[in-house]
Design a protein around this motif. Structure first.
Motif, PDB file in Angstrom:
ATOM      1  N   HIS A 159      23.229  49.614  67.139  1.00  0.00           N
ATOM      2  CA  HIS A 159      24.887  49.312  67.030  1.00  0.00           C
ATOM      3  C   HIS A 159      24.931  48.222  66.486  1.00  0.00           C
ATOM      4  O   HIS A 159      26.160  48.076  65.658  1.00  0.00           O
ATOM      5  CB  HIS A 159      25.427  49.189  68.435  1.00  0.00           C
ATOM      6  CG  HIS A 159      25.759  50.696  69.067  1.00  0.00           C
ATOM      7  ND1 HIS A 159      24.691  51.420  69.945  1.00  0.00           N
ATOM      8  CD2 HIS A 159      26.968  51.366  69.190  1.00  0.00           C
ATOM      9  CE1 HIS A 159      25.341  52.435  70.442  1.00  0.00           C
ATOM     10  NE2 HIS A 159      26.671  52.406  69.893  1.00  0.00           N
TER      11      HIS A 159
ATOM     12  N   PRO B 217      27.552  42.283  60.258  1.00  0.00           N
ATOM     13  CA  PRO B 217      27.319  41.278  59.258  1.00  0.00           C
ATOM     14  C   PRO B 217      27.792  39.567  59.869  1.00  0.00           C
ATOM     15  O   PRO B 217      27.230  38.674  59.509  1.00  0.00           O
ATOM     16  CB  PRO B 217      28.391  41.516  58.017  1.00  0.00           C
ATOM     17  CG  PRO B 217      28.608  42.924  58.445  1.00  0.00           C
ATOM     18  CD  PRO B 217      28.716  43.044  59.836  1.00  0.00           C
TER      19      PRO B 217
ATOM     20  N   ASN C   8      19.828  47.068  63.577  1.00  0.00           N
ATOM     21  CA  ASN C   8      18.878  47.635  62.868  1.00  0.00           C
ATOM     22  C   ASN C   8      19.259  49.118  62.178  1.00  0.00           C
ATOM     23  O   ASN C   8      18.311  49.903  61.892  1.00  0.00           O
ATOM     24  CB  ASN C   8      17.521  47.730  63.279  1.00  0.00           C
ATOM     25  CG  ASN C   8      17.479  48.461  64.813  1.00  0.00           C
ATOM     26  OD1 ASN C   8      18.341  48.957  65.000  1.00  0.00           O
ATOM     27  ND2 ASN C   8      16.338  48.080  65.346  1.00  0.00           N
ATOM     28  N   HIS C   9      20.377  49.420  62.527  1.00  0.00           N
ATOM     29  CA  HIS C   9      20.914  50.859  61.691  1.00  0.00           C
ATOM     30  C   HIS C   9      22.436  50.582  61.284  1.00  0.00           C
ATOM     31  O   HIS C   9      22.566  50.505  60.271  1.00  0.00           O
ATOM     32  CB  HIS C   9      20.833  52.131  62.705  1.00  0.00           C
ATOM     33  CG  HIS C   9      20.837  53.342  62.205  1.00  0.00           C
ATOM     34  ND1 HIS C   9      21.201  53.477  60.626  1.00  0.00           N
ATOM     35  CD2 HIS C   9      21.055  54.797  62.615  1.00  0.00           C
ATOM     36  CE1 HIS C   9      21.374  54.847  60.636  1.00  0.00           C
ATOM     37  NE2 HIS C   9      21.365  55.541  61.610  1.00  0.00           N
ATOM     38  N   GLN C  10      23.415  50.336  62.273  1.00  0.00           N
ATOM     39  CA  GLN C  10      24.583  49.790  62.130  1.00  0.00           C
ATOM     40  C   GLN C  10      24.168  48.256  62.306  1.00  0.00           C
ATOM     41  O   GLN C  10      23.595  47.843  63.057  1.00  0.00           O
ATOM     42  CB  GLN C  10      25.682  50.239  63.093  1.00  0.00           C
ATOM     43  CG  GLN C  10      26.939  49.647  62.698  1.00  0.00           C
ATOM     44  CD  GLN C  10      28.324  50.156  63.259  1.00  0.00           C
ATOM     45  OE1 GLN C  10      28.859  51.097  62.642  1.00  0.00           O
ATOM     46  NE2 GLN C  10      28.467  49.906  64.625  1.00  0.00           N
ATOM     47  N   VAL C  11      24.760  47.387  61.611  1.00  0.00           N
ATOM     48  CA  VAL C  11      24.519  45.843  61.437  1.00  0.00           C
ATOM     49  C   VAL C  11      25.711  45.066  61.383  1.00  0.00           C
ATOM     50  O   VAL C  11      26.716  45.641  60.774  1.00  0.00           O
ATOM     51  CB  VAL C  11      23.840  45.483  59.961  1.00  0.00           C
ATOM     52  CG1 VAL C  11      23.309  44.027  60.240  1.00  0.00           C
ATOM     53  CG2 VAL C  11      22.530  46.234  60.058  1.00  0.00           C
TER      54      VAL C  11
END
Lengths: 191, 191
Positions: A24, A32, A27-30
């Motif tokens: 979440h 910032p 490492n897939h959605q990040v």
């Protein structure tokens, strides 16, 4: 780093095989904003180490390594594990065994981007038994570059990799150090 | 974007097969200060588009997509082209043909991370014929997410991908648009 521990507690999920899923925010959605905070935390921790380059391994280490390099005002280099048509033969390479994927793979860095005299901060998202970390250290050794610090987002302390490299004299700083997974969820180590 | 064009002129190298090698600052060694400037440039360009997510494809798009997402204060999602043990079956997937690698590969995004109602800014490092871009648009279409903009670091305009997607109505913004490679080096398009 409480910010990261809280996100793991709130949004991480534990899968069979001691896999912690943090897709979440890491490492897939990040997220910032979180990555920038983590990068600044790494930079602050290693600010006195005269770092000249940050080294990570594609893919999931890139976001937090980039923000650390940004805060330290040094270049980021990512070792490649995917074959690339534009990467020539003039490389340092090391073999890494992945327990998660149950296969060996080769990591490579162009010799232009690691040099004798470099003081390298190695950054990666996970540290378990330390296979990938060992490969990154090996690349630095081949280049006669000095490993001036190791920054890890999530250390699975019960898998021993962190302590192994600390015993070898490396400074390993982990932002979230997991002592164990239990039915209660994730339990962090005190330090 | 003059900053990026200057770096390409100064440090890029042209390899056989119209390959532009930018490994000194963009896709092997990475200049974090440049990445931050590029991210802010993307964010400024698309600031009125109500972007809710930035989408890129691992690996080389991640750095500039992260900084764009940071400046826009939205999450980054990167589509995966490497098989992952933690990525389940609940995914959108699309097939992409790579002319450079001469093989087809599958890109995937967990359905949790692209949704109906999303306004997506797609970011990638290179745009040539537009195969990867087509795959990313396809993932958005499957999720009923709207492609609100496309930001590219380096467009090889002579390979036609940018104009193809502009003709389909997408806003494609390229920071460095290469008209041709010649014996003089790289020649940029005026806009």
């Amino acid at each position: 780093m409480k910010l990261l521990e809280d996100r793991i507690t709130d949004e991480g999920r534990i899968l069979p095989g001691n896999i912690l899923k943090v897709d979440h925010f890491l490492n897939h959605q990040v997220d910032p904003q979180l990555m920038m905070a983590m990068g600044h935390d790494f930079a602050e921790h290693f600010q006195d180490r005269q770092i000249t380059r940050v080294l990570t391994l594609e893919v999931s280490g890139i976001a937090m390594a980039l923000t650390a390099a940004y805060a330290l005002k040094v270049p980021l280099v990512f070792a490649k594990k995917i074959a690339s048509v534009t990467l020539g033969d003039n490389v340092y390479s090391s073999k890494v065994y992945s327990y998660t994927k149950k296969r060996e793979y080769t990591i490579r860095v162009d010799k232009k981007f690691l040099a004798d005299g470099d003081r390298v901060l190695i950054i990666d998202d996970f540290l378990a038994v330390g296979q990938a970390l060992g490969g990154l250290i090996d690349l630095c050794d081949q280049a006669h570059a000095q490993v001036a610090g190791i920054g890890i987002a999530i250390e699975k302390a019960f898998q021993g990799g962190g302590d192994k490299y600390r015993a070898m004299g490396y400074e390993v700083y982990s932002q979230a150090k997991i002592r164990e997974f239990s039915s209660e969820g994730v339990i962090f180590a005190a330090d």
